[in-house]
Every structure is written in C-alpha cells, then in structure tokens.
Design an enzyme around this catalytic site. Structure first.
Site, PDB file in Angstrom:
ATOM      1  N   LYS A 107       0.863  -1.213   0.191  1.00 18.35           N
ATOM      2  CA  LYS A 107      -0.016   0.036   0.024  1.00 18.35           C
ATOM      3  C   LYS A 107       0.899   1.226   0.058  1.00 18.35           C
ATOM      4  O   LYS A 107       1.441   1.553   0.906  1.00 18.35           O
ATOM      5  CB  LYS A 107      -0.850   0.012   1.310  1.00 18.35           C
ATOM      6  CG  LYS A 107      -1.841  -1.254   1.312  1.00 18.35           C
ATOM      7  CD  LYS A 107      -2.669  -1.218   2.678  1.00 18.35           C
ATOM      8  CE  LYS A 107      -3.737  -2.332   2.721  1.00 18.35           C
ATOM      9  NZ  LYS A 107      -4.358  -2.259   3.952  1.00 18.35           N
ATOM     10  N   GLY A 138      -7.467  -3.660   1.823  1.00 18.58           N
ATOM     11  CA  GLY A 138      -8.568  -3.617   2.879  1.00 18.58           C
ATOM     12  C   GLY A 138      -8.191  -3.602   4.042  1.00 18.58           C
ATOM     13  O   GLY A 138      -6.934  -3.331   4.620  1.00 18.58           O
ATOM     14  N   LYS A 193      -4.788   6.545   3.259  1.00 14.46           N
ATOM     15  CA  LYS A 193      -5.260   6.409   4.716  1.00 14.46           C
ATOM     16  C   LYS A 193      -3.972   6.450   5.414  1.00 14.46           C
ATOM     17  O   LYS A 193      -4.195   6.626   6.831  1.00 14.46           O
ATOM     18  CB  LYS A 193      -6.124   5.243   4.686  1.00 14.46           C
ATOM     19  CG  LYS A 193      -5.540   3.792   4.347  1.00 14.46           C
ATOM     20  CD  LYS A 193      -4.764   3.174   5.383  1.00 14.46           C
ATOM     21  CE  LYS A 193      -4.069   1.874   4.929  1.00 14.46           C
ATOM     22  NZ  LYS A 193      -3.266   1.155   5.706  1.00 14.46           N
ATOM     23  N   ASP A 246     -10.462   0.725   5.700  1.00 22.21           N
ATOM     24  CA  ASP A 246      -9.152   0.563   5.938  1.00 22.21           C
ATOM     25  C   ASP A 246      -8.799   2.071   6.807  1.00 22.21           C
ATOM     26  O   ASP A 246      -7.643   1.897   7.350  1.00 22.21           O
ATOM     27  CB  ASP A 246      -8.429   0.599   4.715  1.00 22.21           C
ATOM     28  CG  ASP A 246      -6.948   0.051   4.749  1.00 22.21           C
ATOM     29  OD1 ASP A 246      -6.608  -0.444   5.801  1.00 22.21           O
ATOM     30  OD2 ASP A 246      -6.363  -0.299   3.699  1.00 22.21           O
ATOM     31  N   THR A 250      -6.824   1.687  10.365  1.00 21.76           N
ATOM     32  CA  THR A 250      -5.531   2.068  10.452  1.00 21.76           C
ATOM     33  C   THR A 250      -5.268   3.421  11.537  1.00 21.76           C
ATOM     34  O   THR A 250      -4.332   3.770  11.930  1.00 21.76           O
ATOM     35  CB  THR A 250      -4.973   2.654   9.247  1.00 21.76           C
ATOM     36  OG1 THR A 250      -5.138   1.527   8.274  1.00 21.76           O
ATOM     37  CG2 THR A 250      -3.584   2.929   9.171  1.00 21.76           C
TER      38      THR A 250
END
Length: 344
Positions: A107, A138, A193, A246, A250
């Site tokens: 990511k 995800g 994110k 997500d 997070t």
C-alpha cells in the site's frame, strides 16, 4: 488440489497471507532476504521478528533463492514495501511464468515517479500484461489475519476474472474477499489512509481525544476521495472496505505502524526517532511526500496531508499543525461533500 503460490517477501503481511493460503490447501513458496529468518520459518515454523507466536503451516517453505521461489508458480504474490516493489519486480521478471497471476499487497505510491503499484507493474512489463495484475487491499492487520480473526479484503483488477480467481484463493471461514474493478480507487485508498493515520496518531500523542480523531478521519476521507476522483477513481470505492474501512482500522489500532509513529511524533520525537521506535516500514511517510505532489498536480485541496507533511519534513510542531487546520476558513460541510459526488 491447491495451487503452488510464490510469496515474495517475508515480513508480517507476507507471512500472514502465506499462512492463510496454506490453510486453504495451497503450497506456498516464500522468499526472504535474511538467511536467519528463512531458517527460522523452515525449522521453527515461526517468523519471530514480524509475527511472533503464530505457527506457520508445514506447507509453507521459505528460501533466499528468488528463482526457486518464483519459478513454476501460476500465482506470484508480492508482499514487499511499496518503495522496493519496482526493484523486486524487475528481479523476478525472468522467472515469472507466462500468464501467471500477479498479486500485489503493498500500500503505497512510488515517491519519485508518483506512480501507483499497478502503474509500476505496467511500466515494467508492458501494457499487454495489465490484465494479469491484482491488488489485494482492505482493513487488515497481519497480527490478526495470522491468528484467523475474521477479516474482509478486496481483490481489484481490470480483469474481473482475475479478481474472482484471487477471491477464491483466499476465501475461508475467517477471510471474506470482495472484488472490484476500480484499481485506481483501491490502490489510492490503501495508500492515502496511512497519511491520515499519521495525523490521528500525532493528535493522540498530543493528548487530544476522540472528537479530534473523528474529525481528522472524516475530513481525511473527504480529501482522499477528492484526489481519487481527480485521478479517475470512483468516489464509491472510498465508501467501502479499501476506503473508509481501511481508514478506520489504521487510525484506531495500535497494530498500525503509521498511527504508532504519529503518536511518538506527537509526544515530541523526531521523525527518525519515531520510525525507529516502530521497527518496521512506515509507508505513510513516503506516501505523504507523494500525495502532496499529486495534490499539486491535480489541483486538489488536501489540508490534512499538507499539515502532516509540514510536521514530518518542514519542522512544524505538531500542535502548530493542528491549530493551522482548526484556523482554516469556515465553509458549509454539505457543499464540500457534494464535490465528490457521494450518492444520495
């Protein structure tokens, strides 16, 4: 009969995904750089540094030989940090089987080129290979996936059949996988994110409360969606697992490297000290640089990203950054939300 699957990487996420695949009856060939870690996985059935206390099934074998890991596999999953993906991909290209399915679980956004991981893949392999690529993303922590805690992920590909194939590889009693063809939105949600998690962590480190966190997460989602839309993603994707899902996991969990690093910065540590204390790659640091540049290219307002960048790289104090956010010009919420065309 299961597949033979190569997993390139031996960190926490690569190990957790290998465990899930093995429990589904697949034979997994992992690759790792560190000889001691590889031996520990093969002999003690544990990745003590990255996933302590989790037993690795016998149908997972690890090697330091990249050719041995990748050759002959119909599926190759890359579980390396985003900033190393291009290099590792180049090294594996000679061994990739024709028409094999390539899954990427990183990511992030490449800092210098500002490319998403799918763009890196297409650049290195050619546009004809585009349909082979699947991104897996995800709300998920390796620490929980490795212990069979129920989790939902998304497999995204331009080729829905590939996404459905990957969906089938991972589906189990503890893992539910959805499919999506919005590769841009899924990759951006998983990357951006991390910036907001750094910001909420900084607020936590300053001693602020749930009100602050909720505000940062909600407004963070708005700026993620604005950039996503400008780059061709569907706003709806950001309302799903790889966006708001997500973001929630997070920004709220102590499993989150980005949140933990943010907390330490909020408490007064330097960026270098904070990252060192986490002892793993903090993807959001590089992504903050990339996202700030992308916001300028696409002329998108991203105030939380900008203030996080100022703290990380411009010497702003954490408290100063929060006050800058609070002191912005007033505006009606619904007018701004309408800019991203949320469905009613």
């Amino acid at each position: 009969m299961g597949e033979t699957i190569a997993v390139v990487g031996a960190g926490s996420w690569a190990t957790a995904l290998s465990i899930q695949l093995a429990k589904n009856g697949h034979y997994v060939k992992m690759w790792g750089r560190n000889t001691l870690a590889v031996d520990e996985i093969n002999n003690n059935r544990e990745n003590k540094k990255y996933l302590p206390g989790v037993t690795i099934p016998d149908n997972v074998r690890c090697t330091t030989d990249l050719e041995e890991a990748v050759s002959g596999s119909r599926v190759v999953l890359y579980g390396v940090p985003s900033h190393t993906f291009r290099e590792v991909l180049k090294n594996t290209l000679p061994f990739l089987a024709k028409d094999s399915t390539v899954i990427n679980a990183a990511k992030g956004i490449e800092e210098n080129s500002l490319k998403r991981m799918s763009e890196v893949f297409v650049e290195e392999t050619g546009s004809r290979e585009k349909s082979r690529y699947v991104t897996l993303s995800g709300p998920s922590h390796a620490e929980e996936v490795g212990r069979d805690i129920p989790t939902a992920l998304v497999a995204a590909s331009w080729d829905i059949k590939r996404a459905e194939y990957v969906q089938g590889l991972f589906m189990s009693d503890s893992m539910r996988v959805y499919t999506n063809t919005d590769v841009v939105g899924v990759e951006l949600g998983g990357s951006l994110k991390n910036i907001i998690a750094l910001g909420t962590g900084i607020a936590d480190g300053l001693g602020f409360g749930d009100n602050t966190k909720a505000a940062l997460m909600t407004r963070g989602l708005a700026e993620m969606t604005r950039l996503g839309k400008a780059m061709g993603a569907s706003p709806l994707t950001f309302a799903g697992l790889t966006g708001v899902g997500d973001l929630i996991v997070t920004c709220t969990s102590m499993h989150s490297r980005n949140r933990r690093a943010g907390i330490e910065i909020g408490r007064g540590k330097s960026l270098e000290e904070a990252v060192k204390s986490v002892r793993m790659v903090v993807e959001g640091v590089r992504t903050t640089k990339a996202a700030k540049k992308l916001a300028a290219v696409h002329e998108v307002e991203m105030p939380i990203t900008e203030q996080t960048y100022n703290v990380l790289f411009k010497g702003f104090s954490a408290r100063e950054a929060v006050m800058n956010l609070m002191g912005r010009d007033s505006k009606p919420e619904l007018e701004e939300v309408a800019l991203v065309n949320w469905p009613i």
